[in-house]
Design an enzyme around this catalytic site. Structure first.
Site, PDB file in Angstrom:
ATOM      1  N   GLY A  75      -5.961  -2.420   8.484  1.00 24.33           N
ATOM      2  CA  GLY A  75      -5.437  -3.414   9.412  1.00 24.33           C
ATOM      3  C   GLY A  75      -5.501  -2.952  10.861  1.00 24.33           C
ATOM      4  N   HIS A 117     -15.907  -8.446   8.058  1.00 24.03           N
ATOM      5  CA  HIS A 117     -16.167  -7.434   7.026  1.00 24.03           C
ATOM      6  C   HIS A 117     -17.499  -6.717   7.230  1.00 24.03           C
ATOM      7  CE1 HIS A 117     -13.476 -10.586   5.421  1.00 24.03           C
ATOM      8  NE2 HIS A 117     -12.785  -9.527   5.025  1.00 24.03           N
ATOM      9  N   ARG A 159      -8.251 -13.374  -1.843  1.00 23.50           N
ATOM     10  CA  ARG A 159      -6.937 -13.848  -2.309  1.00 23.50           C
ATOM     11  C   ARG A 159      -6.163 -14.304  -1.068  1.00 23.50           C
ATOM     12  NH1 ARG A 159      -5.259 -11.025   1.093  1.00 23.50           N
ATOM     13  NH2 ARG A 159      -4.180  -9.014   1.051  1.00 23.50           N
ATOM     14  N   ILE A 203       0.832  -1.205   0.000  1.00 27.23           N
ATOM     15  CA  ILE A 203       0.000   0.000   0.000  1.00 27.23           C
ATOM     16  C   ILE A 203       0.871   1.262   0.000  1.00 27.23           C
ATOM     17  CG2 ILE A 203      -1.799   1.282   1.262  1.00 27.23           C
ATOM     18  CD1 ILE A 203      -2.763  -1.419   0.015  1.00 27.23           C
ATOM     19  N   GLN A 230      -7.099  -5.816  -4.396  1.00 29.29           N
ATOM     20  CA  GLN A 230      -6.745  -5.506  -3.000  1.00 29.29           C
ATOM     21  C   GLN A 230      -5.573  -4.539  -2.880  1.00 29.29           C
ATOM     22  OE1 GLN A 230      -5.806  -8.337  -4.500  1.00 29.29           O
ATOM     23  NE2 GLN A 230      -3.700  -8.754  -3.912  1.00 29.29           N
ATOM     24  N   HIS A 271      -9.990 -10.019  -4.843  1.00 27.75           N
ATOM     25  CA  HIS A 271     -11.041 -10.728  -4.107  1.00 27.75           C
ATOM     26  C   HIS A 271     -12.282 -10.731  -4.996  1.00 27.75           C
ATOM     27  CE1 HIS A 271      -8.576  -9.983  -0.531  1.00 27.75           C
ATOM     28  NE2 HIS A 271      -8.678  -8.679  -0.699  1.00 27.75           N
ATOM     29  N   SER A 278     -10.431  -1.285   4.982  1.00 26.01           N
ATOM     30  CA  SER A 278      -9.713  -2.289   4.176  1.00 26.01           C
ATOM     31  C   SER A 278     -10.238  -2.309   2.742  1.00 26.01           C
ATOM     32  CB  SER A 278      -9.897  -3.671   4.802  1.00 26.01           C
ATOM     33  OG  SER A 278     -11.210  -4.128   4.521  1.00 26.01           O
ATOM     34  N   CYS A 279      -9.551  -3.065   1.911  1.00 27.71           N
ATOM     35  CA  CYS A 279      -9.918  -3.166   0.486  1.00 27.71           C
ATOM     36  C   CYS A 279     -11.331  -3.718   0.313  1.00 27.71           C
ATOM     37  CB  CYS A 279      -8.903  -4.035  -0.238  1.00 27.71           C
ATOM     38  SG  CYS A 279      -8.544  -5.582   0.616  1.00 27.71           S
ATOM     39  N   ASN A 280     -11.655  -4.816   0.999  1.00 29.26           N
ATOM     40  CA  ASN A 280     -12.991  -5.407   0.844  1.00 29.26           C
ATOM     41  C   ASN A 280     -14.070  -4.468   1.351  1.00 29.26           C
ATOM     42  OD1 ASN A 280     -12.651  -8.027  -0.376  1.00 29.26           O
ATOM     43  ND2 ASN A 280     -11.489  -8.572   1.460  1.00 29.26           N
TER      44      ASN A 280
HETATM   45  P1  NAD Z   1       3.178  -4.762   3.585  1.00 29.88           P
HETATM   46  O1  NAD Z   1       3.705  -5.819   4.492  1.00 29.88           O
HETATM   47  O2  NAD Z   1       3.172  -4.998   2.122  1.00 29.88           O
HETATM   48  O3  NAD Z   1       3.968  -3.397   3.836  1.00 29.88           O
HETATM   49  C1  NAD Z   1       4.291  -2.921   5.107  1.00 29.88           C
HETATM   50  C2  NAD Z   1       5.668  -2.293   5.053  1.00 29.88           C
HETATM   51  O4  NAD Z   1       5.985  -1.730   6.328  1.00 29.88           O
HETATM   52  C3  NAD Z   1       6.778  -3.293   4.716  1.00 29.88           C
HETATM   53  O5  NAD Z   1       7.601  -2.724   3.728  1.00 29.88           O
HETATM   54  C4  NAD Z   1       7.523  -3.463   6.049  1.00 29.88           C
HETATM   55  O6  NAD Z   1       8.905  -3.739   5.867  1.00 29.88           O
HETATM   56  C5  NAD Z   1       7.319  -2.104   6.690  1.00 29.88           C
HETATM   57  N1  NAD Z   1       7.438  -2.100   8.153  1.00 29.88           N
HETATM   58  C6  NAD Z   1       7.381  -3.159   8.999  1.00 29.88           C
HETATM   59  N2  NAD Z   1       7.487  -2.718  10.273  1.00 29.88           N
HETATM   60  C7  NAD Z   1       7.624  -1.368  10.211  1.00 29.88           C
HETATM   61  C8  NAD Z   1       7.793  -0.366  11.191  1.00 29.88           C
HETATM   62  N3  NAD Z   1       7.813  -0.657  12.489  1.00 29.88           N
HETATM   63  N4  NAD Z   1       7.889   0.925  10.785  1.00 29.88           N
HETATM   64  C9  NAD Z   1       7.833   1.242   9.468  1.00 29.88           C
HETATM   65  N5  NAD Z   1       7.701   0.315   8.485  1.00 29.88           N
HETATM   66  C10 NAD Z   1       7.592  -0.971   8.869  1.00 29.88           C
HETATM   67  O7  NAD Z   1       1.723  -4.410   4.118  1.00 29.88           O
HETATM   68  P2  NAD Z   1       0.520  -3.831   3.272  1.00 29.88           P
HETATM   69  O8  NAD Z   1      -0.145  -4.953   2.580  1.00 29.88           O
HETATM   70  O9  NAD Z   1       0.981  -2.657   2.502  1.00 29.88           O
HETATM   71  O10 NAD Z   1      -0.469  -3.394   4.438  1.00 29.88           O
HETATM   72  C11 NAD Z   1      -0.338  -2.145   5.104  1.00 29.88           C
HETATM   73  C12 NAD Z   1      -1.674  -1.812   5.736  1.00 29.88           C
HETATM   74  O11 NAD Z   1      -2.649  -1.696   4.692  1.00 29.88           O
HETATM   75  C13 NAD Z   1      -2.229  -2.861   6.706  1.00 29.88           C
HETATM   76  O12 NAD Z   1      -2.979  -2.207   7.689  1.00 29.88           O
HETATM   77  C14 NAD Z   1      -3.157  -3.683   5.814  1.00 29.88           C
HETATM   78  O13 NAD Z   1      -4.159  -4.348   6.550  1.00 29.88           O
HETATM   79  C15 NAD Z   1      -3.726  -2.585   4.937  1.00 29.88           C
HETATM   80  N6  NAD Z   1      -4.247  -3.033   3.638  1.00 29.88           N
HETATM   81  C16 NAD Z   1      -3.591  -3.981   2.910  1.00 29.88           C
HETATM   82  C17 NAD Z   1      -4.121  -4.393   1.710  1.00 29.88           C
HETATM   83  C18 NAD Z   1      -3.480  -5.472   0.895  1.00 29.88           C
HETATM   84  O14 NAD Z   1      -4.203  -6.190   0.216  1.00 29.88           O
HETATM   85  N7  NAD Z   1      -2.192  -5.630   0.911  1.00 29.88           N
HETATM   86  C19 NAD Z   1      -5.293  -3.822   1.221  1.00 29.88           C
HETATM   87  C20 NAD Z   1      -5.909  -2.791   1.945  1.00 29.88           C
HETATM   88  C21 NAD Z   1      -5.376  -2.417   3.165  1.00 29.88           C
END
Ligand code: NAD
Length: 338
Positions: free
Chosen positions: A110, A194, A168, A12, A301, A220, A139-141
């Site tokens: 999240g 959700h 997914r 994201i 997503q 999804h 969230s995405c969903n």
């Molecule tokens: P991700 O794991 O792809 O990215 C998170 C990043 O943060 C990684 O690069 C990681 O190295 C870094 N990180 C870890 N600990 C850290 C810290 N203490 N300080 C700073 N950076 C740190 O995660 P994501 O999928 O991008 O998800 C991020 C948020 O977005 C979550 O809340 C998730 O639920 C939400 N989200 C994810 C999606 C999805 O499908 N991936 C969709 C919608 C929302």
């Protein structure tokens, strides 16, 4: 110019950072990166300022030959808004630092709703985020469900909504979660989280959701069944969807028969990272039988929450109205604006 920092540069965070760079009223001051990997190098090549998580991280970047501008605390001194895109539940641990630095913060789905008290989907409740210190983009969903259900509610009213989500199993680069060969109950209990999450945005909506995880990494797919309050036809619903922002109608009979075809369509459209920011409704699936509407809804997503994050930045800074913000975001990201 709104000065923006992005904490967490993964699925994201990378997309939000690029989207911020495309807005004429925003400046990306920098991103916080945990490790000096290929993504950090690519960011440097784009001219993005890198900040380490802490002093240990700073040393790791130095050892990896990547220049950094400081740590997360330095970045917080230089921005008006931070978009927290750290892993699930990590955002909450940063809340005190954001408060102390007196920056506005956008969290992701999240995190719990209670972290900010405001859960955000631009076209539904932009005004709830205006001038708030902290907002959570759902969230995405939940984003896909809220955009679609809000459209149906405004057109025909919703007595109740029921959805089964095929999720997914992992994002494309989460190789540690695979390979798998199963359909996993996610969770076995009903409702899945959700439905209650949708209610943080569409207050009071009667909704129950169930979810399973399937072995795919892109998108999804929801089977959505909605009992309407007022008589409506398939044509009326399709007309509503065609006028709804950030909702894309696709057709199986035009060859879009799967999530893979939606991703292929994104490639053909030349979208960056093949991103589909819109909620995707299959036109062929929309039907109304005995006062119930049915449809298949697709959610990319990795991408759907990106425009919401941009609008949330304008909401918390009180710099634009909902319509102006959505218009600017959509123009910058190449989303057909309605
Ligand atoms: P991700 O794991 O792809 O990215 C998170 C990043 O943060 C990684 O690069 C990681 O190295 C870094 N990180 C870890 N600990 C850290 C810290 N203490 N300080 C700073 N950076 C740190 O995660 P994501 O999928 O991008 O998800 C991020 C948020 O977005 C979550 O809340 C998730 O639920 C939400 N989200 C994810 C999606 C999805 O499908 N991936 C969709 C919608 C929302």
């Amino acid at each position: 110019m709104i000065r923006v920092g992005v904490n967490g540069y993964g699925t994201i965070g990378r997309r939000v950072a690029d989207a911020v760079r495309k807005q004429s009223d925003m400046e990306l001051v920098g991103v916080v990166k945990a490790r000096p990997d290929y993504r950090a190098r690519s960011a440097v090549e784009k001219g993005i300022g890198i900040y380490a998580v802490d002093m240990k991280g700073l040393e790791a970047f130095k050892a990896g030959g990547i220049g950094v501008k400081g740590t997360v605390n330095d970045l917080l001194q230089r921005v008006d808004v931070v978009v927290d895109a750290t892993p699930e539940d990590t955002g909450a641990t940063y809340k005190p630092a954001y408060e102390q630095a007196n920056v506005r913060a956008i969290f992701q789905g999240g995190e719990e709703h209670s972290l900010t008290g405001v859960s955000f989907v631009a076209q539904v409740n932009f005004n709830e985020g205006v001038n708030k210190k902290m907002v959570r983009v759902v969230s995405c969903n939940t984003t896909g469900l809220c955009r679609t259900l809000n459209a149906i509610d405004s057109s025909a009213g919703i007595a109740r909504a029921r959805a089964v989500l095929a999720r997914r199993a992992a994002d494309p680069d989460e190789v540690g979660k695979g390979p798998i060969d199963a359909i996993v109950l996610d969770p076995a209990t009903v409702p899945s989280h959700h439905g209650p999450d949708v209610q943080t945005v569409l207050h009071g909506l009667n909704i129950v959701t169930m979810a399973i995880k399937v072995p795919t990494t892109h998108m999804h797919l929801h089977s959505l069944i909605v009992t309407l309050k007022r008589p409506s036809t398939k044509e009326q619903l399709l007309d509503t969807f065609a006028k709804t922002p950030r909702l894309m109608l696709v057709e199986a009979k035009s060859g879009v028969k799967s999530t893979a075809h939606v991703m292929d369509m994104a490639r053909e459209m030349g979208r960056p990272r093949n991103d589909i920011y819109e909620a995707v409704v299959w036109k062929d699936s929309v039907s109304v039988v005995d006062g119930e509407a049915h449809m298949f809804l697709g959610v990319h997503q990795e991408a759907i929450v990106v425009p919401e994050n941009i609008d949330a930045i304008r909401a918390v800074t009180g710099t634009s109205s909902r319509d102006d913000s959505m218009r600017m975001t959509d123009a910058a990201l190449g989303i057909a604006h309605r």
